[in-house]
Design an enzyme around this catalytic site. Structure first.
Site, PDB file in Angstrom:
ATOM      1  N   ARG A  97      53.998  42.104  46.878  1.00 38.32           N
ATOM      2  CA  ARG A  97      53.870  42.367  45.378  1.00 38.32           C
ATOM      3  C   ARG A  97      52.905  43.597  44.843  1.00 38.32           C
ATOM      4  O   ARG A  97      51.874  43.821  46.260  1.00 38.32           O
ATOM      5  CB  ARG A  97      53.247  41.178  44.655  1.00 38.32           C
ATOM      6  CG  ARG A  97      52.471  40.455  45.418  1.00 38.32           C
ATOM      7  CD  ARG A  97      50.869  39.891  44.715  1.00 38.32           C
ATOM      8  NE  ARG A  97      50.820  39.891  44.176  1.00 38.32           N
ATOM      9  CZ  ARG A  97      49.407  40.983  44.113  1.00 38.32           C
ATOM     10  NH1 ARG A  97      49.190  40.762  45.596  1.00 38.32           N
ATOM     11  NH2 ARG A  97      48.873  41.739  43.660  1.00 38.32           N
ATOM     12  N   GLY A  98      52.242  43.788  43.560  1.00 39.94           N
ATOM     13  CA  GLY A  98      51.026  44.730  43.145  1.00 39.94           C
ATOM     14  C   GLY A  98      51.462  46.150  43.112  1.00 39.94           C
ATOM     15  O   GLY A  98      52.875  46.338  44.014  1.00 39.94           O
ATOM     16  N   ALA A  99      50.778  46.498  41.967  1.00 36.46           N
ATOM     17  CA  ALA A  99      51.951  48.430  41.787  1.00 36.46           C
ATOM     18  C   ALA A  99      52.334  49.041  42.626  1.00 36.46           C
ATOM     19  O   ALA A  99      52.607  49.219  43.317  1.00 36.46           O
ATOM     20  CB  ALA A  99      51.194  48.363  40.451  1.00 36.46           C
ATOM     21  N   ARG A 154      61.653  45.204  38.567  1.00 31.16           N
ATOM     22  CA  ARG A 154      60.118  44.829  38.565  1.00 31.16           C
ATOM     23  C   ARG A 154      60.383  45.532  37.197  1.00 31.16           C
ATOM     24  O   ARG A 154      60.033  47.069  37.046  1.00 31.16           O
ATOM     25  CB  ARG A 154      58.789  43.876  38.520  1.00 31.16           C
ATOM     26  CG  ARG A 154      58.984  43.054  39.406  1.00 31.16           C
ATOM     27  CD  ARG A 154      57.748  42.641  40.286  1.00 31.16           C
ATOM     28  NE  ARG A 154      56.985  41.307  38.988  1.00 31.16           N
ATOM     29  CZ  ARG A 154      55.697  41.203  39.737  1.00 31.16           C
ATOM     30  NH1 ARG A 154      54.897  41.984  40.977  1.00 31.16           N
ATOM     31  NH2 ARG A 154      54.794  40.788  38.983  1.00 31.16           N
ATOM     32  N   GLN A 179      47.279  34.015  42.163  1.00 31.12           N
ATOM     33  CA  GLN A 179      47.051  35.577  43.194  1.00 31.12           C
ATOM     34  C   GLN A 179      45.576  35.512  43.164  1.00 31.12           C
ATOM     35  O   GLN A 179      45.306  36.197  44.595  1.00 31.12           O
ATOM     36  CB  GLN A 179      47.751  37.227  41.794  1.00 31.12           C
ATOM     37  CG  GLN A 179      48.700  36.854  42.140  1.00 31.12           C
ATOM     38  CD  GLN A 179      49.576  36.485  40.910  1.00 31.12           C
ATOM     39  OE1 GLN A 179      48.924  35.620  40.373  1.00 31.12           O
ATOM     40  NE2 GLN A 179      50.696  37.431  40.991  1.00 31.12           N
ATOM     41  N   ASP A 235      49.141  48.096  36.014  1.00 34.90           N
ATOM     42  CA  ASP A 235      50.093  48.122  36.821  1.00 34.90           C
ATOM     43  C   ASP A 235      50.879  49.681  36.245  1.00 34.90           C
ATOM     44  O   ASP A 235      52.049  49.763  36.128  1.00 34.90           O
ATOM     45  CB  ASP A 235      50.968  47.040  36.118  1.00 34.90           C
ATOM     46  CG  ASP A 235      50.875  46.227  37.400  1.00 34.90           C
ATOM     47  OD1 ASP A 235      49.455  44.528  37.237  1.00 34.90           O
ATOM     48  OD2 ASP A 235      51.595  45.601  38.527  1.00 34.90           O
ATOM     49  N   ASN A 286      47.955  45.343  33.470  1.00 35.09           N
ATOM     50  CA  ASN A 286      47.666  44.536  34.205  1.00 35.09           C
ATOM     51  C   ASN A 286      48.067  42.605  34.212  1.00 35.09           C
ATOM     52  O   ASN A 286      48.873  42.085  32.695  1.00 35.09           O
ATOM     53  CB  ASN A 286      46.239  45.176  34.560  1.00 35.09           C
ATOM     54  CG  ASN A 286      45.848  44.458  35.930  1.00 35.09           C
ATOM     55  OD1 ASN A 286      46.422  44.704  36.953  1.00 35.09           O
ATOM     56  ND2 ASN A 286      44.711  43.389  36.257  1.00 35.09           N
ATOM     57  N   LYS A 287      47.707  41.850  34.881  1.00 35.10           N
ATOM     58  CA  LYS A 287      47.903  40.917  35.080  1.00 35.10           C
ATOM     59  C   LYS A 287      47.637  40.078  34.199  1.00 35.10           C
ATOM     60  O   LYS A 287      46.705  39.952  33.121  1.00 35.10           O
ATOM     61  CB  LYS A 287      47.552  40.196  36.406  1.00 35.10           C
ATOM     62  CG  LYS A 287      47.673  38.822  36.970  1.00 35.10           C
ATOM     63  CD  LYS A 287      48.872  38.547  36.667  1.00 35.10           C
ATOM     64  CE  LYS A 287      50.360  38.538  37.413  1.00 35.10           C
ATOM     65  NZ  LYS A 287      51.143  38.594  37.098  1.00 35.10           N
TER      66      LYS A 287
HETATM   67  O1  MRU Z   1      52.827  39.989  39.070  1.00 33.16           O
HETATM   68  P1  MRU Z   1      51.687  40.750  40.443  1.00 33.16           P
HETATM   69  O2  MRU Z   1      50.964  40.363  41.355  1.00 33.16           O
HETATM   70  O3  MRU Z   1      51.996  42.575  40.694  1.00 33.16           O
HETATM   71  O4  MRU Z   1      50.725  41.593  39.351  1.00 33.16           O
HETATM   72  C1  MRU Z   1      50.028  42.328  39.966  1.00 33.16           C
HETATM   73  C2  MRU Z   1      48.384  43.168  39.037  1.00 33.16           C
HETATM   74  O5  MRU Z   1      48.603  42.650  38.421  1.00 33.16           O
HETATM   75  C3  MRU Z   1      47.546  43.433  40.130  1.00 33.16           C
HETATM   76  O6  MRU Z   1      46.389  43.781  39.078  1.00 33.16           O
HETATM   77  C4  MRU Z   1      48.040  45.134  39.598  1.00 33.16           C
HETATM   78  O7  MRU Z   1      49.690  45.462  40.164  1.00 33.16           O
HETATM   79  C5  MRU Z   1      46.665  46.436  40.160  1.00 33.16           C
HETATM   80  S1  MRU Z   1      47.738  46.067  42.433  1.00 33.16           S
HETATM   81  C6  MRU Z   1      46.560  47.638  43.100  1.00 33.16           C
END
Ligand code: MRU
Length: 349
Positions: A55-57, A99, A208, A249, A259-260
């Site tokens: 996970r994470g962009a 996603r 997270q 994201d 973002n989250k």
């Molecule tokens: O649902 P996730 O855990 O993939 O969400 C991640 C985030 O929102 C992060 O802040 C974003 O992807 C940046 S990661 C460098």
């Protein structure tokens, strides 16, 4: 202690018998254990991305490209490079839809498809297309770490001494190939002796912040205080936060940033309390095609993430991301420097 104690989130390796595999840290089992999975098929990778094992962009951008390489290595029966390319065009659509919000996923898939198309147009064999795909995933991993280190350096320069930073979700090494974006800024500032405390939001509903950010900062020896999401307002009011630094994201052409879920609320709080609010993200997160945040597709996730037991007839709303308007963002920190949100497309050169 420092970032040398952190694991590599995704690497291309040889699995038993020599098959190409993507070795990932399985983020579903952290912090109980640091476990790895070797993914050998495109379907394995899509499942890992959907279930947040990866996970994470930036990490899922690399994973998307790796999925195409895994398909070419272990699943395709194409007789030549052109036939493989035709198969990859369909595989790419399947992978990119895993996603919807992080633009990095479709960015990584498009980049891999571009590599395959270029190889296909030279009439090379399927084996050569595979070699070029795998080499490019390895290049993406190296580029991602370099970008994060540059983001860290640019972001650390914005912070003062004894800085107390609040972050949300995990935009750390685990969300990238290595080092992280928002936490890349924290690590670079920490290497300069500037970080007094990082407040890590727990990040409901999936945690997270508590499961990943608190663990990661602990491994790196950076002081961390875990807070529930609903405590951010009171610690800002108490004057305990000097800067908010989060990841992204998708960043639209006007600077609006997804973002989250919960990031938007933090930006409102930061504005109210006069605390600078920084987005740290690589330019692969900028989507110049979308003019404003209202156009960003927001992923809706399963109700069980919010409540393990949902009584009959009760609806659950579970958007994974929200959009922070550009006017609440102090600056966007990229590997190419620091930009005002409204000027973010200048980062694309
Ligand atoms: O649902 P996730 O855990 O993939 O969400 C991640 C985030 O929102 C992060 O802040 C974003 O992807 C940046 S990661 C460098």
């Amino acid at each position: 202690m420092g970032t040398e104690n952190l694991p590599r989130t995704i690497e291309m390796v040889e699995h038993d018998g020599g098959a190409l595999a993507a070795r990932i840290v399985d983020q579903r089992v952290l912090p109980r254990s640091l476990g790895y999975r070797n993914l050998t098929t495109c379907g394995d990778m899509v499942e890992a991305i959907k279930t947040l094992a990866l996970r994470g962009a930036p990490a899922i951008g690399i994973g998307g490209a790796a999925a195409l390489a895994l398909y070419a290595a272990n699943e395709s029966t194409a007789a030549d490079g052109t036939a493989l390319l035709n198969e990859l065009e369909d595989v790419a659509k399947f992978v990119a839809s895993a996603r919807p919000t992080a633009v990095n996923l479709s960015w990584g898939v498009k980049r891999a498809l571009g590599v395959a198309r270029s190889a296909g147009s030279r009439g090379v064999s399927a084996a050569d297309v595979l070699d070029e795909l795998a080499a490019d995933v390895r290049a993406m991993i190296a580029e991602d770490e370099a970008a994060n280190r540059a983001i860290g350096a640019h972001g650390a320069a914005l912070l003062g001494r004894d800085c107390r930073i609040l972050t949300h979700c995990n935009a750390g090494s685990l969300a990238t190939a290595f080092y992280g974006t928002a936490l890349g800024v924290v690590y670079a500032a920490s290497e300069q002796g500037k970080v007094a405390m990082v407040y890590a939001d727990e990040t409901r509903p999936v945690g997270q912040g508590s499961r990943l950010t608190a663990w990661e900062l602990g491994q790196a020896g950076v002081p961390c205080t875990l807070i529930c999401d609903n405590m951010a307002a009171s610690i800002m009011a108490a004057g305990k936060v000097d800067a908010v630094v989060v990841g992204a994201d998708r960043i639209c052409a006007n600077g609006d940033t997804a973002n989250k879920i919960g990031t938007y609320g933090l930006a409102v709080l930061a504005k109210h309390h006069g605390v600078p609010f920084y987005i740290a993200a690589p330019t692969s997160t900028v989507d110049a095609v979308l003019s404003a945040g209202s156009q960003i597709p927001i992923e809706q996730r399963d109700a069980t993430e919010v409540a393990s037991f949902v009584p009959d007839g009760v609806c659950v709303f579970n958007p994974a991301f929200d959009v922070t308007p550009a006017n609440l963002i102090t600056a966007i920190v990229t590997e190419r420097g620091v930009f005002e949100p409204e000027s973010i497309t200048q980062a694309l050169g």
